[in-house]
Design a protein around this motif. Structure first.
Motif, PDB file in Angstrom:
ATOM      1  N   GLU A 288      -2.275  49.424  12.733  1.00  0.00           N
ATOM      2  CA  GLU A 288      -3.659  48.716  12.759  1.00  0.00           C
ATOM      3  C   GLU A 288      -3.819  47.810  13.793  1.00  0.00           C
ATOM      4  OE1 GLU A 288      -4.643  47.781   8.644  1.00  0.00           O
ATOM      5  OE2 GLU A 288      -4.847  49.976   8.056  1.00  0.00           O
ATOM      6  N   GLN A 289      -4.786  47.495  14.248  1.00  0.00           N
ATOM      7  CA  GLN A 289      -5.223  46.457  15.440  1.00  0.00           C
ATOM      8  C   GLN A 289      -4.953  45.235  14.870  1.00  0.00           C
ATOM      9  OE1 GLN A 289      -8.870  46.520  18.254  1.00  0.00           O
ATOM     10  NE2 GLN A 289      -9.456  44.615  17.140  1.00  0.00           N
ATOM     11  N   GLY A 290      -5.543  45.152  13.556  1.00  0.00           N
ATOM     12  CA  GLY A 290      -5.326  43.751  13.175  1.00  0.00           C
ATOM     13  C   GLY A 290      -3.838  43.140  12.899  1.00  0.00           C
ATOM     14  N   GLU A 291      -3.140  44.181  12.226  1.00  0.00           N
ATOM     15  CA  GLU A 291      -1.594  44.038  12.363  1.00  0.00           C
ATOM     16  C   GLU A 291      -1.045  43.522  13.520  1.00  0.00           C
ATOM     17  OE1 GLU A 291       2.234  46.646  11.086  1.00  0.00           O
ATOM     18  OE2 GLU A 291       0.262  47.189  10.386  1.00  0.00           O
ATOM     19  N   TRP A 292      -1.357  44.548  14.582  1.00  0.00           N
ATOM     20  CA  TRP A 292      -0.720  44.302  15.761  1.00  0.00           C
ATOM     21  C   TRP A 292      -1.040  42.774  16.538  1.00  0.00           C
ATOM     22  CZ3 TRP A 292      -2.848  44.286  20.901  1.00  0.00           C
ATOM     23  CH2 TRP A 292      -1.858  44.486  21.841  1.00  0.00           C
ATOM     24  N   LEU A 293      -2.342  42.428  16.252  1.00  0.00           N
ATOM     25  CA  LEU A 293      -2.639  41.166  16.733  1.00  0.00           C
ATOM     26  C   LEU A 293      -2.131  40.025  16.010  1.00  0.00           C
ATOM     27  CD1 LEU A 293      -6.458  41.772  17.389  1.00  0.00           C
ATOM     28  CD2 LEU A 293      -4.968  41.651  19.025  1.00  0.00           C
ATOM     29  N   VAL A 294      -1.903  40.189  14.902  1.00  0.00           N
ATOM     30  CA  VAL A 294      -1.042  39.166  14.069  1.00  0.00           C
ATOM     31  C   VAL A 294       0.280  38.855  14.527  1.00  0.00           C
ATOM     32  CG1 VAL A 294      -0.325  38.209  11.881  1.00  0.00           C
ATOM     33  CG2 VAL A 294      -2.708  39.094  12.071  1.00  0.00           C
ATOM     34  N   LYS A 295       0.883  40.125  14.896  1.00  0.00           N
ATOM     35  CA  LYS A 295       2.238  40.022  15.137  1.00  0.00           C
ATOM     36  C   LYS A 295       2.445  39.378  16.573  1.00  0.00           C
ATOM     37  CE  LYS A 295       4.002  43.915  12.477  1.00  0.00           C
ATOM     38  NZ  LYS A 295       4.562  45.273  12.476  1.00  0.00           N
ATOM     39  N   LEU A 296       1.361  39.779  17.471  1.00  0.00           N
ATOM     40  CA  LEU A 296       1.517  39.238  18.876  1.00  0.00           C
ATOM     41  C   LEU A 296       1.324  37.679  18.920  1.00  0.00           C
ATOM     42  CD1 LEU A 296       1.834  42.100  19.440  1.00  0.00           C
ATOM     43  CD2 LEU A 296       0.105  41.713  21.466  1.00  0.00           C
ATOM     44  N   GLY A 297       0.648  37.062  17.802  1.00  0.00           N
ATOM     45  CA  GLY A 297       0.431  35.778  17.657  1.00  0.00           C
ATOM     46  C   GLY A 297      -0.994  35.243  17.916  1.00  0.00           C
ATOM     47  N   ILE A 298      -1.880  36.022  17.362  1.00  0.00           N
ATOM     48  CA  ILE A 298      -3.367  35.704  17.573  1.00  0.00           C
ATOM     49  C   ILE A 298      -3.732  34.384  16.725  1.00  0.00           C
ATOM     50  CG2 ILE A 298      -4.325  37.065  15.618  1.00  0.00           C
ATOM     51  CD1 ILE A 298      -6.927  37.556  17.245  1.00  0.00           C
ATOM     52  N   ASP A 299      -2.985  33.873  15.730  1.00  0.00           N
ATOM     53  CA  ASP A 299      -3.378  32.806  15.021  1.00  0.00           C
ATOM     54  C   ASP A 299      -2.933  31.696  15.810  1.00  0.00           C
ATOM     55  OD1 ASP A 299      -4.323  34.257  12.586  1.00  0.00           O
ATOM     56  OD2 ASP A 299      -2.429  34.894  12.015  1.00  0.00           O
ATOM     57  N   ALA A 300      -1.804  31.610  16.429  1.00  0.00           N
ATOM     58  CA  ALA A 300      -1.170  30.336  17.376  1.00  0.00           C
ATOM     59  C   ALA A 300      -1.994  30.450  18.266  1.00  0.00           C
ATOM     60  CB  ALA A 300       0.111  30.878  17.760  1.00  0.00           C
ATOM     61  N   ARG A 301      -2.751  31.326  19.069  1.00  0.00           N
ATOM     62  CA  ARG A 301      -3.586  31.324  20.216  1.00  0.00           C
ATOM     63  C   ARG A 301      -4.929  30.865  19.848  1.00  0.00           C
ATOM     64  NH1 ARG A 301      -4.399  29.585  24.770  1.00  0.00           N
ATOM     65  NH2 ARG A 301      -5.986  30.721  26.113  1.00  0.00           N
ATOM     66  N   ALA A 302      -5.489  31.108  18.754  1.00  0.00           N
ATOM     67  CA  ALA A 302      -6.770  30.741  18.074  1.00  0.00           C
ATOM     68  C   ALA A 302      -6.600  29.286  17.902  1.00  0.00           C
ATOM     69  CB  ALA A 302      -7.116  31.307  16.836  1.00  0.00           C
ATOM     70  N   ALA A 303      -5.494  28.640  17.235  1.00  0.00           N
ATOM     71  CA  ALA A 303      -5.288  27.230  16.878  1.00  0.00           C
ATOM     72  C   ALA A 303      -5.038  26.464  18.128  1.00  0.00           C
ATOM     73  CB  ALA A 303      -3.838  27.126  16.123  1.00  0.00           C
ATOM     74  N   ALA A 304      -4.486  27.170  19.375  1.00  0.00           N
ATOM     75  CA  ALA A 304      -4.244  26.371  20.569  1.00  0.00           C
ATOM     76  C   ALA A 304      -5.777  26.168  21.295  1.00  0.00           C
ATOM     77  CB  ALA A 304      -3.322  27.181  21.540  1.00  0.00           C
ATOM     78  N   LEU A 305      -6.581  27.062  21.251  1.00  0.00           N
ATOM     79  CA  LEU A 305      -7.967  27.167  21.753  1.00  0.00           C
ATOM     80  C   LEU A 305      -8.653  26.254  20.930  1.00  0.00           C
ATOM     81  CD1 LEU A 305      -8.504  30.884  22.434  1.00  0.00           C
ATOM     82  CD2 LEU A 305      -8.011  29.011  24.257  1.00  0.00           C
ATOM     83  N   ALA A 306      -8.412  26.092  19.701  1.00  0.00           N
ATOM     84  CA  ALA A 306      -9.392  25.225  18.926  1.00  0.00           C
ATOM     85  C   ALA A 306      -8.936  23.656  19.186  1.00  0.00           C
ATOM     86  CB  ALA A 306      -9.219  25.392  17.456  1.00  0.00           C
ATOM     87  N   ARG A 307      -7.734  23.655  19.385  1.00  0.00           N
ATOM     88  CA  ARG A 307      -7.097  22.207  19.683  1.00  0.00           C
ATOM     89  C   ARG A 307      -7.971  21.845  21.193  1.00  0.00           C
ATOM     90  NH1 ARG A 307      -2.301  24.092  17.614  1.00  0.00           N
ATOM     91  NH2 ARG A 307      -1.512  24.481  19.653  1.00  0.00           N
ATOM     92  N   ALA A 308      -7.880  22.610  21.922  1.00  0.00           N
ATOM     93  CA  ALA A 308      -8.601  22.405  23.271  1.00  0.00           C
ATOM     94  C   ALA A 308      -9.883  22.113  23.200  1.00  0.00           C
ATOM     95  CB  ALA A 308      -8.088  23.358  24.268  1.00  0.00           C
ATOM     96  N   ALA A 309     -10.490  22.735  22.488  1.00  0.00           N
ATOM     97  CA  ALA A 309     -11.935  22.976  22.429  1.00  0.00           C
ATOM     98  C   ALA A 309     -12.554  22.791  20.867  1.00  0.00           C
ATOM     99  CB  ALA A 309     -12.741  23.792  22.949  1.00  0.00           C
TER     100      ALA A 309
END
Length: 348
Positions: A288-309
């Protein structure tokens, strides 16, 4: 030719009048060729939105997936390819992430629409364009990305009747297009477990998708590389009609106004995986796309973008939820790799 040009419906009606009803696959191919050639269908002002247009995170993670696979394969000479690249948003986001990871492949886009090629050139001006996969380079490995590409390829629809399976055709009556049961098809065209299905059952198959996958799988086996296909669909074969039309972000009748609506159908990932294996590649997934994105680190990327903006925090949470939850289960990811290439990230 403008998007409101009535020439396509008239040509289809004339062809049917002269030669008789046409297969759904022929109708779909003609309708989508006109549709994509005459407009940019993406975005809030268009007919639909794809994952790369929702958030930069999607394209970035695809790019990092490619860079990681290239790195673990020994950093060979490599070409990056996208099939049906839309506006070029995914390609631009993926390239930015790949460059930061030290991976700078040549970019190749398989696109026939003049309108979309113009949009792609604004985002990836140094890309090389191709009409088909047949002209892709042969002097290095290929990393191929196909996001919402296979769903738009023509499908055949087979319909069970009391007299056996028949191919669904498109007829035209008083300028109205409508589906009808047509010529019989051989039993071997239908998977054995489905041959005794109840009358009215529909089976969809996509010879066009199988042909593209087999061609690319053979290239991967010979040259090295991988194919990543992300689309909405199922693990089949399954009975059921999924042909749909979208216009203005809502559903429409697939047989009305051909060339003015986007026609698509669910992807049978089991068949694509089998086609890839038949071509000499190794299949991974689908997941599933959701599972795949989580395994690739979408949560870490979202957090990094939120810290920057910080002002974008709420929007990033919403975008992440749309990619992981909203689209996460229906959309799936399938990977094909060259036999000697490593295990792709995100696949068990």
């Amino acid at each position: 030719m403008s998007g409101s040009d009535p020439a396509l419906p008239e040509r289809l009606a004339r062809a049917i009048a002269l030669a008789g009803p046409m297969p759904v696959s022929q109708f779909m191919a003609a309708a989508n060729a006109h549709y994509y050639a005459t407009r940019d269908p993406l975005g809030t002002a268009g007919d639909f939105v794809t994952a790369p247009e929702i958030s930069q995170m999607f394209g970035e993670l695809v790019g990092l997936w490619c860079a990681d696979l290239w790195d673990r394969a020994g950093r060979p000479r490599c070409h990056w390819v996208e099939l049906g690249p839309g506006r070029g948003t995914l390609a631009a986001d993926a390239r930015r992430a790949m460059t930061k990871a030290g991976f700078e492949p040549t970019i190749h886009l398989v696109e026939t629409s003049p309108t979309l090629r113009t949009a792609q050139a604004e985002r990836v001006p140094d890309a090389t364009w191709h009409d088909t996969v047949d002209t892709l380079p042969t002097d290095g490995a290929l990393l191929v990305v196909a996001n919402e590409f296979f769903d738009a390829l023509p499908i055949r629809q087979l319909v069970a009747t009391p007299a056996g399976w028949r191919e669904r055709l498109v007829a035209c009556q008083d300028t109205l297009f409508l589906p009808i049961a047509g010529r019989p098809v051989p039993d071997e065209v239908v998977p054995a477990p489905l041959r005794e299905a109840a009358p009215g059952s529909v089976l969809e198959v996509s010879p066009a998708a199988v042909a593209v996958v087999r061609t690319l799988a053979a290239r991967l086996a010979a040259q090295g590389g991988a194919l990543l296909a992300i689309d909405y669909g199922h693990e089949g074969p399954l009975l059921g009609e999924t042909l749909q039309a979208v216009r203005g972000h809502g559903f429409a009748n697939p047989y009305e106004t051909p060339g003015e609506v986007d026609l698509s159908a669910h992807v049978d990932f089991t068949t694509l995986a089998a086609a890839g294996q038949a071509g000499g590649a190794v299949a991974w997934g689908p997941v599933e796309q959701g599972e795949w994105l989580v395994k690739l680190g979408i949560d870490a990327r979202a957090a990094a973008l939120a810290r920057a903006a910080p002002d974008r925090s709420e929007a990033l949470v919403a975008d992440r939820a749309r990619l992981v939850q909203g689209m996460g289960a229906l959309f799936k990811a399938l990977a094909l790799t060259a036999p000697a290439w490593p295990h792709p990230a995100g696949f068990a």
